[in-house]
Design an enzyme around this catalytic site. Structure first.
Site, PDB file in Angstrom:
ATOM      1  N   GLU A  46       0.555  -5.912 -19.138  1.00  0.00           N
ATOM      2  CA  GLU A  46       0.233  -5.047 -18.008  1.00  0.00           C
ATOM      3  C   GLU A  46       1.478  -4.241 -17.677  1.00  0.00           C
ATOM      4  O   GLU A  46       2.603  -4.740 -17.774  1.00  0.00           O
ATOM      5  CB  GLU A  46      -0.190  -5.878 -16.794  1.00  0.00           C
ATOM      6  CG  GLU A  46      -0.380  -5.014 -15.547  1.00  0.00           C
ATOM      7  CD  GLU A  46      -1.199  -5.671 -14.446  1.00  0.00           C
ATOM      8  OE1 GLU A  46      -1.286  -6.914 -14.435  1.00  0.00           O
ATOM      9  OE2 GLU A  46      -1.750  -4.935 -13.616  1.00  0.00           O
ATOM     10  N   CYS A 242      -4.543  -5.969 -12.573  1.00  0.00           N
ATOM     11  CA  CYS A 242      -4.988  -5.143 -11.442  1.00  0.00           C
ATOM     12  C   CYS A 242      -4.837  -3.653 -11.725  1.00  0.00           C
ATOM     13  O   CYS A 242      -5.473  -2.823 -11.068  1.00  0.00           O
ATOM     14  CB  CYS A 242      -4.200  -5.497 -10.193  1.00  0.00           C
ATOM     15  SG  CYS A 242      -4.553  -7.141  -9.593  1.00  0.00           S
ATOM     16  N   ASN A 373     -11.667  -6.663 -14.290  1.00  0.00           N
ATOM     17  CA  ASN A 373     -10.546  -7.592 -14.406  1.00  0.00           C
ATOM     18  C   ASN A 373     -10.793  -8.828 -13.551  1.00  0.00           C
ATOM     19  O   ASN A 373     -11.465  -9.755 -13.967  1.00  0.00           O
ATOM     20  CB  ASN A 373      -9.239  -6.897 -14.010  1.00  0.00           C
ATOM     21  CG  ASN A 373      -8.085  -7.875 -13.894  1.00  0.00           C
ATOM     22  OD1 ASN A 373      -7.921  -8.721 -14.768  1.00  0.00           O
ATOM     23  ND2 ASN A 373      -7.309  -7.803 -12.837  1.00  0.00           N
ATOM     24  N   GLU A 374     -10.288  -8.796 -12.350  1.00  0.00           N
ATOM     25  CA  GLU A 374     -10.312 -10.001 -11.515  1.00  0.00           C
ATOM     26  C   GLU A 374     -11.286  -9.786 -10.363  1.00  0.00           C
ATOM     27  O   GLU A 374     -10.932  -9.972  -9.210  1.00  0.00           O
ATOM     28  CB  GLU A 374      -8.891 -10.227 -11.003  1.00  0.00           C
ATOM     29  CG  GLU A 374      -8.572 -11.625 -10.644  1.00  0.00           C
ATOM     30  CD  GLU A 374      -7.104 -11.758 -10.229  1.00  0.00           C
ATOM     31  OE1 GLU A 374      -6.697 -11.085  -9.266  1.00  0.00           O
ATOM     32  OE2 GLU A 374      -6.371 -12.542 -10.856  1.00  0.00           O
TER      33      GLU A 374
END
Ligand code: AHR
Length: 657
Positions: A46, A242, A373-374
């Protein structure tokens, strides 16, 4: 009594500590418990902590295209050397909507030098005797053809290398030059000066080392990629995290804006820029010089399966949580379909053609795709469903990865597991940033997981201890040891856990936002943490089939603070045993190797340990906690070892099956 006394003294001489009893472990070599996927141990990349710009992406000029919110951030007027002039910021929004801003240097005196200086990403890391490549998009304004002096300047103010460029014309065009640095400096700067009178417009002012990974022009920092290559990673997950989601939807990661000519890639602010008030990094942007094409290439270079994660129509739920209405999801889904075409499509297709034009006519062989993603909540499930329906229909060959939220065991997690199982997602991405104690007591986490549901992708994990002053001090030996213990559980359950990656991957020592991280670097150096070496032992000493290794018929998940897993590779003729002793005392283990395999008399042991559980590696002492290799002798078909306190061993045995 005499015997006991002798034994105690003997043990003390060996280790300086008392050994309590002996644990008799049984390894069954004939029976395969599970297959390990070839992509089991991978990496999570990331752009956080200056991971891409200022890190992997070897560009040395910060804000090269003047698109930061403050266009002169990273730049200032150079100290005058007889010269005189003015600096302007201009915009050509209609012609260049993705990169409208540029610099005008209006040098007004016949003699002397006038221009700007760039500070780099916390300085520029420059190496003696290495060549550097300078380029700029520019044009001459007015009658006079400008001559531009480019100087690399050391932290002490000496000129380390320079070149004069004069190929500007009235049309925008690339002008280049190169030079070799005379010294090494971690904090050099770059001066760009007009010599005498003349007006020049400049954009994309760039300086790269010529020695990049695989010597690719404008490529990646070789020392950092080497660290990844050495892990032999099974997959590369990108671009995050993120960062995929964005603080709001306008700042989400859009892969199409990261491919094609770099000067046309629209730069955006990096979401980690202002995420944590205590780690404010206002000069953190995404230039996308490291974009999706480069990520695919990187994956190929390091032998990893590419695993892109796409935005699913939701911004980060820790920030705005903006949602794309369900009936407006089409462009997002089209992005996913086009990405598959970009990676795998024929060169006659729109996106396959672009891949070929960028230098890779062969497909990248994309197999995995993450949707979101999350994320959490029913909004995620609704969106996932729509993506999955279309992708499954058009590309049934693609393995889909779904999310289970930010925590390993809360309500959101259980809700998503239930729903996503109903949706028959292929892999569930689990995240755990937990204490070392959690990792130590969860080595059996997957022992009872449903064997008929989706597989697990342990996509982000790291043991987080208390905060300390030194940036790298959260990467303690204790954290790495607890991960090693936990990972025995991942390996033992490889039939359920198909992929795993530590997170985050990288951090610049002067510009980090999040820690712990697997690898730390500054402008010239790189350090593997104890956690890195644990990952490396797992990913380079991996069998293809899991074996049973037991104590009293039970897997070792922390009894007597011992953990173990084992595997074999028939083709390579190897057996691997992983052992963790998480106690403060040495432990004698006797591993009997049962089954038809013939084993060699000597084995190789890779040992990691440290006197202090809070020990960590630094730039000054990068190998403080690192594997030490030695030879051990087998006693027939048994290994008798006194495991050091707080230690992790991998034992590699040659075997004929
Ligand atoms: O790894 C850092 C962050 O942790 C990731 O961006 C996110 O997915 C998680 O919350």
């Amino acid at each position: 009594m005499k015997k006991i006394l002798f034994y105690l003294i003997f043990s003390l001489t060996l280790t300086g500590n008392v050994v309590f009893g002996q644990d008799r472990l049984r390894l069954d070599v004939d029976h395969t418990v599970a297959e390990v996927t070839p992509y089991m141990w991978g990496i999570f990349f990331e752009d956080i902590n200056f991971g891409a710009d200022g890190g992997f992406y070897a560009e040395l000029v910060k804000n090269r295209s003047f698109e930061f919110y403050e266009p002169m951030m990273g730049w200032k007027e150079a100290k005058k050397r007889e010269g005189e002039g003015k600096i302007f910021i201009l915009k050509r929004e209609q012609q260049k909507p993705a990169n409208p801003t540029y610099l005008r240097i209006d040098s007004r005196s016949d003699k002397g030098l006038f221009g700007v200086v760039n500070e780099g990403f916390r300085g520029m890391g420059i190496r003696a005797d290495e060549p550097y490549y300078f380029s700029v998009l520019g044009r001459q304004v007015g009658e006079l053809r400008p001559e531009v002096l480019v100087e690399l300047v050391s932290s002490k103010g000496e000129v380390l290398g320079s070149t004069t460029i004069s190929g500007f014309s009235r049309e925008w065009g690339k002008v280049e030059g190169s030079f070799t640095s005379s010294q090494t400096d971690a904090k050099a700067t770059l001066r760009v000066l007009v010599n005498g009178k003349g007006i020049v417009d400049m954009d994309m002012i760039s300086l790269f080392p010529e020695n990049t990974w695989k010597n690719r022009k404008n490529g990646l920092r070789a020392d950092l990629v080497q660290m990844l290559y050495d892990l032999h990673p099974g997959f590369l997950r990108f671009p995050g995290g993120c960062i995929v989601e964005g603080h709001d939807l306008s700042l989400r990661y859009q892969w199409k804006k990261t491919v094609g000519p770099v000067e046309e890639r629209e730069m955006i602010v990096n979401r980690w820029n202002t995420e944590f008030m205590h780690r404010h990094t206002p000069d953190y942007y995404q230039s996308f010089g490291l974009g999706f094409f480069e990520y695919f290439l990187l994956a190929e270079d390091i032998g990893a399966e590419p695993l892109p994660i796409l935005n699913c129509g939701m911004a980060c739920q820790y920030n705005t949580g903006e949602l794309v209405p369900l009936d407006e999801l089409d462009p997002y889904i089209q992005d996913a379909l086009d990405l598959i075409e970009f990676a795998n499509g024929d060169i006659t297709t729109k996106w396959g053609k672009l891949r070929a034009e960028m230098g890779h006519p062969k497909p990248f062989n994309l197999k995995f795709l993450g949707i979101g993603n999350e994320q959490w909540g029913e909004q995620y499930v609704e969106r996932y469903k729509i993506f999955a329906e279309v992708i499954r229909q058009k590309h049934p060959e693609i393995v889909l990865v779904g999310g289970s939220g930010p925590k390993p065991e809360d309500e959101r997690f259980h809700y998503l597991w239930k729903e996503m199982k109903d949706e028959e997602v292929d892999l569930m991405d689990e995240h755990y940033y937990m204490s070392p104690e959690w990792f130590l007591s969860n080595a059996d986490r997957y022992d009872d997981y449903d064997r008929n549901g989706p597989k697990v992708f342990a996509g982000e994990y790291a043991a987080h201890g208390p905060d300390n002053d030194h940036p790298m001090s959260k990467n303690t030996w204790l954290s790495a040891l607890s991960e090693a213990a936990f990972m025995t559980g991942l390996e033992r359950n490889a039939d359920v856990v198909n992929m795993a990656s530590y997170a985050p991957l990288m951090a610049h020592i002067e510009a980090w936002q999040w820690r712990p991280d697997l690898i730390w670097f500054d402008n010239l150096n790189v350090v593997g943490t104890p956690n890195y070496y644990v990952q490396k032992l797992y990913s380079t000493l991996t069998g293809s089939e899991v074996l049973n290794i037991t104590l009293d018929g039970q897997p070792l998940t922390g009894q007597n603070k011992l953990y173990a897993s084992a595997s074999k590779d028939i083709k390579e003729g190897k057996i691997y045993i992983k052992l963790v002793n998480a106690s403060d005392n040495p432990k004698e283990v006797n591993v009997s190797i049962n089954g038809g395999a013939k084993v060699s008399r000597n084995a190789t042991a890779y040992l990691m340990t440290a006197d202090d559980p809070l020990a960590f590696n630094t730039f000054e002492n990068p190998q403080k906690v690192a594997p030490v290799q030695s030879e051990i002798k087998l006693k027939g078909k048994a290994i008798k070892e006194t495991l050091q306190p707080m230690s992790f061993y991998v034992i590699e045995i040659d075997a004929k099956f």
